[in-house]
Each structure stands twice: as C-alpha cells, then as structure tokens.
Motif scaffolding. Structure first.
Motif, PDB file in Angstrom:
ATOM      1  N   THR A  73      -9.296  -0.060  14.472  1.00  0.00           N
ATOM      2  CA  THR A  73      -8.697  -0.653  15.659  1.00  0.00           C
ATOM      3  C   THR A  73      -7.829  -1.862  15.313  1.00  0.00           C
ATOM      4  N   HIS A  74      -7.755  -2.236  14.059  1.00  0.00           N
ATOM      5  CA  HIS A  74      -6.891  -3.327  13.603  1.00  0.00           C
ATOM      6  C   HIS A  74      -5.443  -2.947  13.935  1.00  0.00           C
ATOM      7  N   PRO A  75      -4.630  -3.880  14.460  1.00  0.00           N
ATOM      8  CA  PRO A  75      -3.257  -3.527  14.826  1.00  0.00           C
ATOM      9  C   PRO A  75      -2.343  -3.190  13.641  1.00  0.00           C
ATOM     10  N   ALA A  76      -2.646  -3.658  12.445  1.00  0.00           N
ATOM     11  CA  ALA A  76      -1.842  -3.367  11.248  1.00  0.00           C
ATOM     12  C   ALA A  76      -2.777  -3.036  10.093  1.00  0.00           C
ATOM     13  N   PRO A  77      -3.468  -1.891  10.145  1.00  0.00           N
ATOM     14  CA  PRO A  77      -4.458  -1.595   9.105  1.00  0.00           C
ATOM     15  C   PRO A  77      -3.863  -1.475   7.702  1.00  0.00           C
ATOM     16  N   GLY A  78      -2.650  -0.955   7.567  1.00  0.00           N
ATOM     17  CA  GLY A  78      -2.034  -0.823   6.247  1.00  0.00           C
ATOM     18  C   GLY A  78      -1.807  -2.166   5.580  1.00  0.00           C
ATOM     19  N   ALA A  79      -1.247  -3.111   6.327  1.00  0.00           N
ATOM     20  CA  ALA A  79      -0.986  -4.452   5.779  1.00  0.00           C
ATOM     21  C   ALA A  79      -2.294  -5.166   5.460  1.00  0.00           C
ATOM     22  N   GLU A  83      -3.524  -6.389   1.728  1.00  0.00           N
ATOM     23  CA  GLU A  83      -3.885  -7.781   1.441  1.00  0.00           C
ATOM     24  C   GLU A  83      -5.282  -7.854   0.822  1.00  0.00           C
ATOM     25  N   LEU A  84      -6.224  -7.081   1.354  1.00  0.00           N
ATOM     26  CA  LEU A  84      -7.582  -7.069   0.797  1.00  0.00           C
ATOM     27  C   LEU A  84      -7.602  -6.494  -0.614  1.00  0.00           C
ATOM     28  N   THR A 140      -3.336 -17.120   3.465  1.00  0.00           N
ATOM     29  CA  THR A 140      -2.186 -16.871   2.604  1.00  0.00           C
ATOM     30  C   THR A 140      -1.168 -15.952   3.263  1.00  0.00           C
ATOM     31  N   ASP A 141      -1.546 -14.767   3.627  1.00  0.00           N
ATOM     32  CA  ASP A 141      -0.635 -13.792   4.217  1.00  0.00           C
ATOM     33  C   ASP A 141      -0.919 -13.701   5.718  1.00  0.00           C
ATOM     34  N   GLY A 142      -2.171 -13.662   6.044  1.00  0.00           N
ATOM     35  CA  GLY A 142      -2.543 -13.629   7.444  1.00  0.00           C
ATOM     36  C   GLY A 142      -2.674 -12.248   8.056  1.00  0.00           C
ATOM     37  N   SER A 143      -2.474 -11.184   7.302  1.00  0.00           N
ATOM     38  CA  SER A 143      -2.556  -9.828   7.850  1.00  0.00           C
ATOM     39  C   SER A 143      -3.961  -9.437   8.254  1.00  0.00           C
ATOM     40  N   VAL A 144      -4.962  -9.828   7.470  1.00  0.00           N
ATOM     41  CA  VAL A 144      -6.336  -9.375   7.716  1.00  0.00           C
ATOM     42  C   VAL A 144      -6.843  -9.876   9.066  1.00  0.00           C
TER      43      VAL A 144
END
Length: 147
Positions: A73-79, A83-84, A140-144
């Motif tokens: 359900t994460h809005p940007a799972p790929g990014a 990052e992880l 750092t990136d903020g995607s997670v």
C-alpha cells in the motif's frame, strides 16, 4: 490516506505467524524465516505516529513488500525498496546526522517505525524526531517514509 488500525494489527500478526513455526500442540516457536520461492521474504509495516516513544498515536501506516517485486500500500514501493536495498535494510542508515538547519526547536515529536521481515531477517526499528521539519531534514532520500 487513513488506514484501519485493526487491519494493520492483523497484518502484523499475520507477518509474525508467517515468521514463526508452530509445534504439533499449536505453540509458536521462533525460527529462521523460510521462503517457498527463490526470494527471501521482505514484508514490512511502516508507520508514522505522533507522540513520544512512551505513547504514540499512529497517524499513517503502509505495507511494503520488496521480493520478488515491489508491492504494497506504499505510494511508491519501487523507490522505497530501492532505498532500502541501498542500505541493506538497515533503517538506521537512512538518516544522516541531525543538524538543526532551518528547523525550529518546537517539541512536537514524531515516531517512525518499521516492523516485519527484510530479506529473511526480522526487523523491529523506530526513531523519534522532535518535529516534522527535523524528520524531513534527517532522512537521506525520504522514499521509505514518504506516505
């Protein structure tokens, strides 16, 4: 986006049961995570809550699975999965040393947390930030945690 907290509890409980084995009597035994496929499991519940570590009210929560492909359900799972992977699932490495920068010293704490499994390893991580500005400045990136 608001999520039903009881649904999140079911997801966490289901993940915990998937990680643990059961005995013939039905008792739960801790053990290594095993995958039926080629990929080690990576399934996480990520939350952002208000309050300090003693009393957190979850405001937002998402699920994130990174193997064999990024979903949840994460809005940007790929990014978020990229990052992880760049920090080998070490959530503590997502943050750079905190500098005050342009943030105020207002105390309005936010708690970020991650619970689940990353590439077959159990994950239980949380971090508290003084306010939303400090949180954004340190990631750092903020995607997670961008949900």
């Amino acid at each position: 986006m608001r999520h039903n907290i009881s649904r999140i509890g079911v997801i966490i409980a289901t993940s915990a049961l998937a990680v643990a084995g059961t005995t013939a009597a039905g008792a739960v035994e801790a053990g290594p995570v095993r995958s039926a496929g080629l990929y080690a499991p990576s399934a996480l519940v990520l939350t952002v809550g208000k309050g300090d570590t003693a009393s957190v009210t979850v405001q937002r929560a998402v699920t994130l699975s990174c193997a064999p492909r990024a979903t949840g359900t994460h809005p940007a799972p790929g990014a978020a999965c990229s990052e992880l992977r760049s920090v080998d699932g070490e959530f503590g490495l997502l943050a750079r040393p905190q500098s005050q920068g342009n943030c105020t010293r207002q105390w309005d704490p936010l708690v970020l947390s991650a619970t689940g499994v990353w590439q077959g390893r159990n994950v239980s991580w949380s971090a508290t930030y003084g306010n939303a500005c400090e949180m954004r400045a340190s990631l750092t990136d903020g995607s997670v945690f961008a949900f």
